[in-house]
Design a protein around this motif. Structure first.
Motif, mmCIF file in Angstrom:
data_model
loop_
_atom_site.group_PDB
_atom_site.id
_atom_site.type_symbol
_atom_site.label_atom_id
_atom_site.label_comp_id
_atom_site.label_asym_id
_atom_site.label_seq_id
_atom_site.Cartn_x
_atom_site.Cartn_y
_atom_site.Cartn_z
ATOM 1 N N GLY A 71 0.777 -1.222 0.000
ATOM 2 C CA GLY A 71 0.000 0.000 0.000
ATOM 3 C C GLY A 71 0.812 1.277 0.000
ATOM 4 N N ARG A 72 2.122 1.211 0.198
ATOM 5 C CA ARG A 72 2.945 2.425 0.263
ATOM 6 C C ARG A 72 3.386 2.904 -1.121
ATOM 7 N N GLY A 73 3.590 1.995 -2.065
ATOM 8 C CA GLY A 73 3.996 2.384 -3.414
ATOM 9 C C GLY A 73 5.465 2.718 -3.528
ATOM 10 N N TRP A 74 5.754 3.691 -4.356
ATOM 11 C CA TRP A 74 7.132 4.096 -4.648
ATOM 12 C C TRP A 74 7.147 5.604 -4.885
ATOM 13 N N PHE A 75 8.359 6.212 -4.708
ATOM 14 C CA PHE A 75 8.461 7.656 -4.864
ATOM 15 C C PHE A 75 9.895 8.053 -5.177
ATOM 16 N N CYS A 76 10.059 8.870 -6.207
ATOM 17 C CA CYS A 76 11.378 9.402 -6.553
ATOM 18 C C CYS A 76 11.550 10.740 -5.842
ATOM 19 N N HIS A 77 12.556 10.812 -4.989
ATOM 20 C CA HIS A 77 12.804 12.018 -4.201
ATOM 21 C C HIS A 77 13.476 13.113 -5.014
ATOM 22 N N SER A 78 13.880 12.801 -6.213
ATOM 23 C CA SER A 78 14.535 13.802 -7.054
ATOM 24 C C SER A 78 13.541 14.507 -7.981
ATOM 25 N N CYS A 79 12.675 13.749 -8.655
ATOM 26 C CA CYS A 79 11.746 14.360 -9.620
ATOM 27 C C CYS A 79 10.300 14.376 -9.130
#
Length: 113
Positions: A71-79
């Motif tokens: 349920g948390r998914g994914w995330f790019c901290h740069s873009c």
């Protein structure tokens, strides 16, 4: 799973078939690291950081965090790109995740799971 269910229900009401009604439940229970591997073919290292799947982001150093918890998914901290399995599949395939594209992506994901 609620957002997925509402979207699938809306498409069914518009006359589209639901190719895999249990897909939302499977994805809601699945670790993003597991669906990442199945959708991209890339293992997620222990750190959880991978190169960003966004084709508009030239990511030389892994800046995209793939969470371990379902349920948390994914995330790019740069873009600042991130999301669900649908969002990942949209980036990998180039298919727009709206309208019929949403259903194409669901089929594509179901084939890989």
């Amino acid at each position: 799973a609620g957002r997925w269910s509402r979207r699938a229900k809306r498409y069914r009401s518009q006359g589209f078939d639901d190719p895999c009604p249990e897909l939302e439940d499977r994805l809601a229970e699945m670790s993003p690291r597991d669906y990442w591997l199945k959708l991209t073919g890339d293992e997620v290292p222990r750190s959880g950081y991978v190169t960003c799947p966004n084709p508009d982001h030239d990511d030389d150093h892994p800046s995209c965090h793939v969470y371990e918890e379902a349920g948390r998914g994914w995330f790019c901290h740069s873009c600042n790109t991130g999301g669900t399995a649908i969002d990942l599949a949209a980036l990998v395939t180039g298919i727009e995740p709206r309208g019929k594209g949403y259903l194409e992506l669901r089929d594509w994901i179901a084939d890989r799971l």
